[in-house]
Motif scaffolding. Structure first.
Motif, PDB file in Angstrom:
ATOM      1  N   GLU A 137      17.248  21.518  13.846  1.00  0.00           N
ATOM      2  CA  GLU A 137      16.750  21.021  12.554  1.00  0.00           C
ATOM      3  C   GLU A 137      15.232  20.955  12.560  1.00  0.00           C
ATOM      4  O   GLU A 137      14.578  21.342  11.608  1.00  0.00           O
ATOM      5  CB  GLU A 137      17.328  19.630  12.275  1.00  0.00           C
ATOM      6  N   THR A 138      14.697  20.437  13.696  1.00  0.00           N
ATOM      7  CA  THR A 138      13.240  20.380  13.768  1.00  0.00           C
ATOM      8  C   THR A 138      12.651  21.775  13.649  1.00  0.00           C
ATOM      9  O   THR A 138      11.668  21.979  12.954  1.00  0.00           O
ATOM     10  CB  THR A 138      12.754  19.737  15.089  1.00  0.00           C
ATOM     11  N   SER A 139      13.340  22.704  14.323  1.00  0.00           N
ATOM     12  CA  SER A 139      12.782  24.050  14.266  1.00  0.00           C
ATOM     13  C   SER A 139      12.888  24.600  12.844  1.00  0.00           C
ATOM     14  O   SER A 139      12.007  25.296  12.372  1.00  0.00           O
ATOM     15  CB  SER A 139      13.481  24.978  15.258  1.00  0.00           C
ATOM     16  N   ASP A 140      13.997  24.195  12.152  1.00  0.00           N
ATOM     17  CA  ASP A 140      14.103  24.576  10.744  1.00  0.00           C
ATOM     18  C   ASP A 140      12.928  24.021   9.960  1.00  0.00           C
ATOM     19  O   ASP A 140      12.313  24.691   9.135  1.00  0.00           O
ATOM     20  CB  ASP A 140      15.410  24.024  10.151  1.00  0.00           C
ATOM     21  N   ALA A 141      12.671  22.743  10.248  1.00  0.00           N
ATOM     22  CA  ALA A 141      11.609  22.069   9.505  1.00  0.00           C
ATOM     23  C   ALA A 141      10.270  22.742   9.765  1.00  0.00           C
ATOM     24  O   ALA A 141       9.496  22.996   8.845  1.00  0.00           O
ATOM     25  CB  ALA A 141      11.536  20.601   9.923  1.00  0.00           C
ATOM     26  N   SER A 142      10.025  23.041  11.032  1.00  0.00           N
ATOM     27  CA  SER A 142       8.740  23.663  11.327  1.00  0.00           C
ATOM     28  C   SER A 142       8.750  25.130  10.905  1.00  0.00           C
ATOM     29  O   SER A 142       7.715  25.787  10.910  1.00  0.00           O
ATOM     30  CB  SER A 142       8.431  23.541  12.826  1.00  0.00           C
ATOM     31  N   ASP A 143      10.012  25.604  10.560  1.00  0.00           N
ATOM     32  CA  ASP A 143      10.126  26.960  10.011  1.00  0.00           C
ATOM     33  C   ASP A 143       9.461  28.007  10.886  1.00  0.00           C
ATOM     34  O   ASP A 143       8.533  28.696  10.464  1.00  0.00           O
ATOM     35  CB  ASP A 143       9.522  26.988   8.593  1.00  0.00           C
ATOM     36  N   ALA A 144       9.902  28.070  12.105  1.00  0.00           N
ATOM     37  CA  ALA A 144       9.284  29.011  13.027  1.00  0.00           C
ATOM     38  C   ALA A 144      10.270  30.092  13.414  1.00  0.00           C
ATOM     39  O   ALA A 144      10.968  29.970  14.397  1.00  0.00           O
ATOM     40  CB  ALA A 144       8.781  28.283  14.276  1.00  0.00           C
ATOM     41  N   PRO A 145      10.354  31.164  12.628  1.00  0.00           N
ATOM     42  CA  PRO A 145      11.300  32.224  12.924  1.00  0.00           C
ATOM     43  C   PRO A 145      10.990  32.938  14.230  1.00  0.00           C
ATOM     44  O   PRO A 145      11.821  33.645  14.760  1.00  0.00           O
ATOM     45  CB  PRO A 145      11.168  33.183  11.739  1.00  0.00           C
TER      46      PRO A 145
ATOM     47  N   LEU B  90      34.375  23.051  15.619  1.00  0.00           N
ATOM     48  CA  LEU B  90      33.183  23.681  15.036  1.00  0.00           C
ATOM     49  C   LEU B  90      31.927  22.882  15.377  1.00  0.00           C
ATOM     50  O   LEU B  90      31.945  21.662  15.442  1.00  0.00           O
ATOM     51  CB  LEU B  90      33.331  23.786  13.515  1.00  0.00           C
ATOM     52  N   GLU B  91      30.860  23.625  15.604  1.00  0.00           N
ATOM     53  CA  GLU B  91      29.568  23.034  15.916  1.00  0.00           C
ATOM     54  C   GLU B  91      28.774  22.932  14.605  1.00  0.00           C
ATOM     55  O   GLU B  91      28.665  23.922  13.879  1.00  0.00           O
ATOM     56  CB  GLU B  91      28.848  23.970  16.895  1.00  0.00           C
ATOM     57  N   ALA B  92      28.251  21.744  14.330  1.00  0.00           N
ATOM     58  CA  ALA B  92      27.440  21.624  13.119  1.00  0.00           C
ATOM     59  C   ALA B  92      26.179  22.467  13.291  1.00  0.00           C
ATOM     60  O   ALA B  92      25.519  22.413  14.325  1.00  0.00           O
ATOM     61  CB  ALA B  92      27.072  20.162  12.895  1.00  0.00           C
ATOM     62  N   TYR B  93      25.918  23.278  12.293  1.00  0.00           N
ATOM     63  CA  TYR B  93      24.711  24.095  12.374  1.00  0.00           C
ATOM     64  C   TYR B  93      24.299  24.479  10.957  1.00  0.00           C
ATOM     65  O   TYR B  93      25.108  24.941  10.162  1.00  0.00           O
ATOM     66  CB  TYR B  93      24.972  25.367  13.197  1.00  0.00           C
ATOM     67  N   ALA B  94      23.028  24.253  10.654  1.00  0.00           N
ATOM     68  CA  ALA B  94      22.522  24.627   9.339  1.00  0.00           C
ATOM     69  C   ALA B  94      21.771  25.936   9.477  1.00  0.00           C
ATOM     70  O   ALA B  94      20.666  25.964  10.000  1.00  0.00           O
ATOM     71  CB  ALA B  94      21.582  23.534   8.817  1.00  0.00           C
ATOM     72  N   PRO B  95      22.386  27.038   9.048  1.00  0.00           N
ATOM     73  CA  PRO B  95      21.681  28.320   9.183  1.00  0.00           C
ATOM     74  C   PRO B  95      20.466  28.359   8.269  1.00  0.00           C
ATOM     75  O   PRO B  95      20.387  27.620   7.285  1.00  0.00           O
ATOM     76  CB  PRO B  95      22.732  29.347   8.737  1.00  0.00           C
ATOM     77  N   GLU B  96      19.563  29.214   8.627  1.00  0.00           N
ATOM     78  CA  GLU B  96      18.341  29.411   7.833  1.00  0.00           C
ATOM     79  C   GLU B  96      18.726  29.781   6.403  1.00  0.00           C
ATOM     80  O   GLU B  96      19.574  30.647   6.188  1.00  0.00           O
ATOM     81  CB  GLU B  96      17.596  30.579   8.486  1.00  0.00           C
TER      82      GLU B  96
ATOM     83  N   LYS C  98      29.930  24.719   0.866  1.00  0.00           N
ATOM     84  CA  LYS C  98      29.742  24.409   2.292  1.00  0.00           C
ATOM     85  C   LYS C  98      30.398  23.077   2.609  1.00  0.00           C
ATOM     86  O   LYS C  98      30.711  22.300   1.701  1.00  0.00           O
ATOM     87  CB  LYS C  98      28.259  24.401   2.668  1.00  0.00           C
ATOM     88  N   SER C  99      30.603  22.825   3.888  1.00  0.00           N
ATOM     89  CA  SER C  99      31.293  21.592   4.266  1.00  0.00           C
ATOM     90  C   SER C  99      30.439  20.402   3.874  1.00  0.00           C
ATOM     91  O   SER C  99      29.226  20.503   3.770  1.00  0.00           O
ATOM     92  CB  SER C  99      31.581  21.588   5.772  1.00  0.00           C
ATOM     93  N   ASP C 100      31.096  19.259   3.644  1.00  0.00           N
ATOM     94  CA  ASP C 100      30.356  18.122   3.099  1.00  0.00           C
ATOM     95  C   ASP C 100      29.676  17.290   4.173  1.00  0.00           C
ATOM     96  O   ASP C 100      29.204  16.197   3.905  1.00  0.00           O
ATOM     97  CB  ASP C 100      31.318  17.266   2.256  1.00  0.00           C
ATOM     98  N   LYS C 101      29.610  17.798   5.401  1.00  0.00           N
ATOM     99  CA  LYS C 101      28.917  17.053   6.466  1.00  0.00           C
ATOM    100  C   LYS C 101      27.404  17.192   6.238  1.00  0.00           C
ATOM    101  O   LYS C 101      26.945  18.167   5.666  1.00  0.00           O
ATOM    102  CB  LYS C 101      29.287  17.637   7.836  1.00  0.00           C
ATOM    103  N   PRO C 102      26.643  16.224   6.772  1.00  0.00           N
ATOM    104  CA  PRO C 102      25.172  16.290   6.588  1.00  0.00           C
ATOM    105  C   PRO C 102      24.600  17.593   7.140  1.00  0.00           C
ATOM    106  O   PRO C 102      23.834  18.267   6.462  1.00  0.00           O
ATOM    107  CB  PRO C 102      24.665  15.095   7.408  1.00  0.00           C
ATOM    108  N   VAL C 103      24.988  17.902   8.382  1.00  0.00           N
ATOM    109  CA  VAL C 103      24.681  19.241   8.873  1.00  0.00           C
ATOM    110  C   VAL C 103      25.997  20.001   8.767  1.00  0.00           C
ATOM    111  O   VAL C 103      26.980  19.618   9.398  1.00  0.00           O
ATOM    112  CB  VAL C 103      24.226  19.201  10.350  1.00  0.00           C
ATOM    113  N   PRO C 104      26.047  21.011   7.936  1.00  0.00           N
ATOM    114  CA  PRO C 104      27.344  21.632   7.639  1.00  0.00           C
ATOM    115  C   PRO C 104      28.000  22.241   8.889  1.00  0.00           C
ATOM    116  O   PRO C 104      27.313  22.806   9.729  1.00  0.00           O
ATOM    117  CB  PRO C 104      27.006  22.721   6.615  1.00  0.00           C
ATOM    118  N   THR C 105      29.315  22.064   8.965  1.00  0.00           N
ATOM    119  CA  THR C 105      30.040  22.689  10.066  1.00  0.00           C
ATOM    120  C   THR C 105      30.464  24.097   9.685  1.00  0.00           C
ATOM    121  O   THR C 105      30.713  24.930  10.541  1.00  0.00           O
ATOM    122  CB  THR C 105      31.289  21.877  10.442  1.00  0.00           C
TER     123      THR C 105
END
Lengths: 332, 390, 542
Positions: free
Chosen positions: B58-66, B145-151, B161-168
């Motif tokens: 998530e942090t890496s998402d936030a920092s948006d570093a592809p 399933l592992e929660a993961y928010a794809p880019e 998408k699943s209703d979890k905070p970080v979608p599964t």
């Protein structure tokens, strides 16, 4: 002590007793026939001596050593089966070599020499490269024998080796087997149900019936002095008749015969007769309806002018009469 | 005496041998099936690590570093997408990421889900791609399933998408009930395509024994159709079941695959196949004499979704793949075959004469999930012995 | 029994227990668990037996199995009889055509039936009104599937006959029917019972036909599918799986009862049976065989048309383009994977099955162990592929299983094939070994030749025909197998039979036909090589 001793062997299959407390002694170099009707346990006894079957009780001593639980491979014997069990995918020589290779001690040349030797012994030299299917029954039998004796076993087991052959071949092979056995001086046990085979070949006959040994002795002993009515009846022909609380038995050929009363003092009516070549067998009826048969030479039959329903006079020589206790009478 | 001992000795050997044999096989069998306790521990531990990894992602998402994105590796992906689609889509993916090797296992929804569930203790797949959301919910329930928010997950519509905070799991497209009608055969019955427009039209007496539908117990399409009908007729009334009972009178057979009714209609083996849109459209494109009819009342639907599998060590390349699998490039590909994609559409659909989005009923996924078992058992009770009733 | 033999016997039993009982236990134990994994006793069985659909499934399954068995036994017998006891022409040809069905994936059987009896089928076009989807279709498909098995077993039994019995009957003036019922049938009664159980069990557990042609006709095998791959209820799937074992267990018990009374064998004195001239009999059987063969050849015709035309039946232009397969199904690579897998299965399966049968047949002592071994050998016949597949996942994919590294590799596919198809090779090997002289073992013991050497030099060479037969059986079946392998193939190792299923599911009939054709070619080639090799060995040995 005998070379091969069987002591009190007992064997059961399921609930049926095949051998009940059987003992036997076999001397070195002897050919012993185990004789008996089918199902008497003789083949099982052979297989126990071979180690192919395990006895439920009793022991087997070979050369003074207890071999009862020894595996077959360690007993050093050769065996010939009624079916011969030749390997159909190997030639005669191949079959013999198959057993030799595992002796381990022999070199290539020695093995070849040994194969030649045994093939000569059984007179199969020119058939060495044939497959079993290309041989006659008698030749297959000899091949099986060659295979059995090739590794120079210390004793030889023959399980009804001749019973699958026709009469002529059988008679010839009896002599051949006996000659080879004598030449090698190898202790041999042969199982058979053919009394003639046993009488002609054996040094000693063990007669078995119903899982027990009835008698053991030389062919002459067994024939002349059968220990039980069963033996008497199984080997050769025997007349039985009751007399004075015992059962008397007499061989047909022991009875003397004449046209008129005299030294022959028992009257008998002829019921019929059979021409058997050199001999003729007469079936007669004694007073009191006891049946009796008599063997005389065919020449003698001509002399007395044998014809049916005529009256004859017999003499039963006391010295050849065998007496059995009466309960045995019921066995016949 | 001696022989008795021998017999005893033999018996003892036998007993020992059997005991060893049984012990060895039982031991292996038990260790294989009852390692449950130990596995849960390790799964929990893995979950813990994964949580940490999530925060990181998530942090890496936030920092948006592809730049940190893995561009090489080897992953195994399970999918229920069609073969030809998989080939086509992967070619595009590999053009962008030539150093990521994607090994695909493709099976029908039922088989792929059963495999995933059976492999639960030791997941083989790194990611699941294009597999029914209903299956995803089951996998999620099992904690697989592992929660993961794809880019770019923000672009995905919330109901996809699943209703979890970080979608599964994250949806990519949807598929919907359609009637595949063989025009030649329909003509023989004296009907025209225009006569088949609604669910009610399927009850026409002329169609008796000419309809093939998939069995909801073995096919996702069958289930979404039944669930759709029940919702359309009123979730908590008997009206839906009344309709299905009447439909049952006209159904020739219920088959075990979602696309099969479409294929059977295309081959003339039935007149109307109750299937899904894409199945019919592809048959039509192949030259089969069929028309794809969407019922005017609306279509039941389900979506296909992607997810990351929970594993001890998660391949970074799997995340790269899942990122790509919802990217615009991928959505453009899905759009060719599926009317509805998870980012919403632009209203332009190949093979569809109407706007398929408006075709979809309002699907109450929670109601469907909660009532799934009841619906299936009721359906079995009522209809699943069709031939026996005959 | 010597220690080395006992060790080998134990090793074989342990190995077989491991790949059979281990997986089955890990699946079937779930029959007694509830969804949360806690012990449920017989609750699942109570639930299953309580559902109204069960009685229907059981009745249907027994019904189709019974009808199929009856038809296959009759057809297989008549066909084998024609090849062994008549003088009709074309026997060599008919022998091959009878085997066509086992050279083809079952999907192709179904395709053929649809083209014949479907709503647009050729026969339907001629006015033959049938309801293909349902009972009729399943039975037809199962007959195609079981016919070659029945035929093969009957040919073996009918080929040996004691001509003397027939001559004796002739001299007594016994009628043809009298000879048939008095000599021929009693002579092969053991085979009849065997064939009956093999066909029954195959039809009882087969899933392919009910899935493709079953429609709403529920059988136990589709029940398993619905439980495992529809509702993902492994517990219930396990419940149904245990029920499917019943016929195999019954046949095992019945088999023991029959074989204990099966003492009669053709002995060495038997003479060859001379088949008498009878023109009308030959004609009748020729027509019969021609009809059956035509049905099977039709399957191949369908394949050729599908594989070599642009879009059957609308565009009949010839093309080879269907032979360039989609990459996602594994492409042509899947074909070579299949060859590799089948070869491994054939090599190791043959070795295992033959040695296993040898240990069961030619050693004595430890009757209890060998009885257990024979039960192990009888069970695989009753295992539906899906049960094998899923149970292998549970067992071999478990982290605690030290063997889990084979999961996803070709090894697990080979193991599952060896297990799945074990029953018939075992029967073949046992039958062949029974014919060998029992005294071979005694003779070699007396000569101090090791059993191993006897096995390698005598028993195995003499059973070469059976060995080749087993090799071919394993190879051919591994080429076309789907049901177990679909759960087990790895992402990097796809096989052709799965590819065909995918192609068919995707509606790409032409590619499916093309791939099936490739499989047919290699299977016919293997069969041809087998016939050649068998002929050579027979010439050498007999």
């Amino acid at each position: 002590m005998s070379y091969l001793e069987v002591r009190n062997i007992t064997k059961r299959f399921d609930r049926q007793t095949v051998l009940a407390n059987v003992s036997a002694d076999i001397e070195k170099g002897e050919l012993v026939c185990v004789l008996g009707p089918s199902g008497c346990g003789k083949t099982t006894l052979l297989r126990i001596v071979a180690g192919l079957e395990t006895a439920d009780g009793g022991s087997v001593y070979i050369n003074g050593r207890d071999c009862t639980s020894l595996s077959p491979g360690k007993r050093n014997f050769g065996i010939v089966f009624q079916s011969y069990a030749l390997f159909p995918n190997m030639t005669v020589a191949g079959n013999i070599l198959f057993g030799l290779r595992h002796k381990g001690k022999l070199g290539r040349e020695e093995m070849r020499a040994r194969v030649d030797e045994v093939l000569r012994m059984v007179d199969l030299s020119e058939h060495r490269n044939k497959y079993p299917r290309q041989l006659s029954g008698g030749q297959q039998q000899r091949a099986a024998l060659a295979r059995a004796i090739a590794p120079a076993p210390s004793y030889l087991l023959l399980d009804e080796p001749l019973s699958a052959l026709d009469a002529k071949v059988r008679v010839r092979l009896r002599g051949e087997i006996r000659a080879i056995q004598r030449a090698l001086g190898i202790t041999t046990i042969m199982v058979t149900h053919d009394q003639e085979e046993a009488l002609t070949m054996a040094d000693k006959i063990i007669v078995m019936n119903n899982a027990t040994v009835e008698q053991a002795g030389t062919p002459r002993e067994v024939y002349d002095r059968p220990a039980t009515p069963f033996v008497a009846n199984f080997i050769g022909a025997m007349n039985f008749y009751p007399a004075n609380e015992v059962v008397c038995a007499i061989r047909p050929e022991r009875i003397e015969i004449s046209n008129a009363p005299g030294s022959c003092n028992v009257a008998a009516d002829i019921k019929g007769f059979e021409f058997k070549g050199a001999m003729t067998r007469i079936y007669g009826i004694l007073p009191g309806q006891t049946e009796i048969c008599v063997d005389i030479s065919s020449d003698r039959a001509d002399e007395i002018g044998l014809c049916e329903r005529a009256r004859l006079y017999l003499r039963i020589p006391e010295e050849h009469l065998i007496k059995y206790p009466p309960p045995a009478a019921r066995v016949m | 005496m001696e022989s008795e001992m021998r017999t005893k000795h033999r018996k003892r050997i036998l007993t020992i041998c059997i005991a060893i044999l049984l012990a060895v096989s039982a031991g292996i069998a038990l260790s294989a099936c009852s390692g449950g306790g130990a596995q849960e521990d390790s799964a929990a531990a893995a979950g813990g690590e994964a949580d940490a990894a999530n925060t990181a992602s998530e942090t890496s998402d936030a920092s948006d570093a592809p730049a940190e994105k893995a561009t090489s590796g080897e992953i195994t992906v399970y999918t229920a997408l069609e073969d030809e689609q998989v080939t086509e889509y992967l070619a595009v993916f590999n053009a962008e990421y030539p150093d990521i090797t994607v090994n695909i296992v493709r099976e029908s929804t039922g088989v792929i889900t059963a495999r995933l569930l059976a492999e639960k203790d030791n997941a083989q797949a790194d990611a699941v791609w294009g597999t029914a959301a209903s299956s995803m919910m089951i996998l999620d329930d099992q904690g697989m399933l592992e929660a993961y928010a794809p880019e770019g997950v923000d672009r995905i519509l919330p109901e996809f998408k699943s209703d979890k905070p970080v979608p599964t799991w994250v949806g990519i497209d949807a598929w919907e009930t359609a009637f595949i009608v063989n025009t030649v055969e329909l003509d023989k019955l004296g009907l025209a395509v225009s006569d088949i427009g609604s669910y009610e039209d399927l009850l026409r007496p002329e169609l008796k024994d000419h309809i093939v539908m998939s069995n909801p117990n073995s096919s996702g399409t069958g289930f979404l159709t039944v669930a759709g009908v029940l919702q359309l007729k009123g979730k908590d009334t008997e009206a839906g079941w009344d309709y299905l009972s009447k439909l049952h009178e006209n159904v020739n057979q219920y088959v075990h695959s979602g696309s099969k009714p479409a294929k059977m209609a295309a081959a003339g083996e039935c007149v109307v196949g109750v299937s899904f849109g894409y199945a019919g459209i592809s048959q039509k494109a192949n030259g089969a004499p069929v028309e794809v009819v969407f019922p005017v009342e609306g279509s039941g639907w389900d979506m296909e979704a992607n997810a990351l599998m929970k594993k001890d060590s998660i391949e970074p390349a799997a995340k790269t793949f899942l990122d790509w699998a919802i990217s615009d490039a991928a959505m453009d590909l899905y759009k060719v075959n599926y009317p509805i994609i998870a980012t919403g559409g632009d209203g332009n659909y190949e093979g569809y004469e109407i706007d398929p989005v408006s075709q979809l009923i309002e699907n109450d996924f929670n109601w469907v999930a909660n009532n799934r078992d009841d619906i299936l058992s009721k359906w079995i009770e009522k209809y699943d012995s069709k031939s026996a009733a005959e | 029994m010597r220690p080395a033999q006992l060790a080998l016997l134990l090793a074989l039993l342990a190995g077989f227990t491991l790949i059979q009982i281990g997986p089955l236990f890990s699946l079937f134990s779930k029959a007694f668990l509830d969804a949360d994994g806690s012990f449920a006793g017989l609750q699942n069985y109570a639930d299953y037996f309580g559902s109204p659909s069960l009685s229907v499934s059981v009745r249907n399954t027994v019904d189709i199995s019974f009808v199929t068995t009856l038809c296959s036994v009759l057809l297989g017998f008549a066909y084998a009889y024609a090849l062994t006891r008549t003088n009709m022409r074309g026997k060599a040809f008919f022998r091959y055509t009878a085997l066509i069905p086992i050279f083809l994936p079952t999907v192709v059987h179904a395709l053929g039936l649809v083209y014949m009896f479907g709503k647009q089928g050729i026969l339907t076009g001629l006015g033959v009104e049938t309801e293909l989807y349902g009972r009729f279709g399943i039975i037809l498909s199962e007959i195609i599937y079981t016919f070659p098995q029945a035929f093969l077993m009957f040919v073996v039994a009918l080929e040996v006959a004691d001509g003397r019995l027939y001559e004796a009957a002739d001299s007594m003036g016994v009628s043809a029917a009298g000879k048939f019922f008095g000599i021929t049938l009693p002579d092969i009664r053991y085979t009849v019972v065997n064939v009956f159980f093999v066909c029954f069990t195959l039809a009882f557990t087969d899933f392919g036909a009910p899935k493709v042609l079953g429609g709403g006709y529920n059988v136990l095998a589709t029940d398993i599918y619905k439980q495992i791959a529809g509702q993902f209820n492994m517990n219930m799937g396990a419940v149904v799986g245990t029920l499917l074992l019943l016929p195999a267990v019954l046949s095992f018990i019945a088999g023991r009862a029959v074989s204990s009374r099966n003492a009669s064998t053709v002995n060495a004195k038997a003479t060859r049976l001379v088949i008498r001239e009878c023109a009308w009999r030959d004609a009748v059987f020729f027509v019969f065989c021609a009809l059956v063969s035509a049905c099977f050849l039709f399957l191949i015709a369908v394949l050729f048309m599908g594989a070599l035309t642009e879009y059957y039946p609308y565009n009949m232009a010839l093309t080879l383009r269907h032979f360039s397969f989609n990459a996602s199904t594994g492409g042509i690579g899947s074909y070579f994977n299949s060859l590799w897998m089948s070869l491994l299965t054939a090599v190791f399966g043959t070795a295992f099955a033959f040695v296993y049968a040898y240990m069961m047949e030619k050693t004595d002592g430890f009757a209890a162990l060998r009885r257990y071994g024979k039960l192990l050998a009888a069970l695989p016949l009753a295992l539906p592929g899906m049960v094998v597949g899923v149970s292998f996942i549970f067992f071999f994919n478990a982290r605690s299983n030290p063997l889990h590294f084979i999961y996803g590799t070709v090894v697990i596919l080979v193991l599952s094939n060896i297990l799945h198809y074990f029953a018939v090779p075992f029967i073949t090997a046992t039958g062949s070994l029974k014919k060998l002289d029992r005294e071979f073992e005694s003779v070699s013991d007396s000569m101090r030749v090791s059993r191993l050497r006897l096995f390698l030099r005598v028993s195995a060479p003499l059973s070469l025909t059976a060995v080749l037969e087993i090799f071919m059986y394993y190879f051919v079946n591994s080429m076309v197998t789907v049901s177990a392998v679909v759960f087990l193939y790895g992402a990097k190792f796809k096989v052709a039979s799965i590819a065909i299923t995918h192609m068919e599911e995707a509606g790409d009939i032409s590619q499916a036909a093309a791939m099936s054709l490739l499989i047919l070619f290699i299977n016919v080639a293997v069969r041809g090589a087998y016939a050649l090799a068998a002929k050579c060995t027979e010439r050498k040995i007999l």
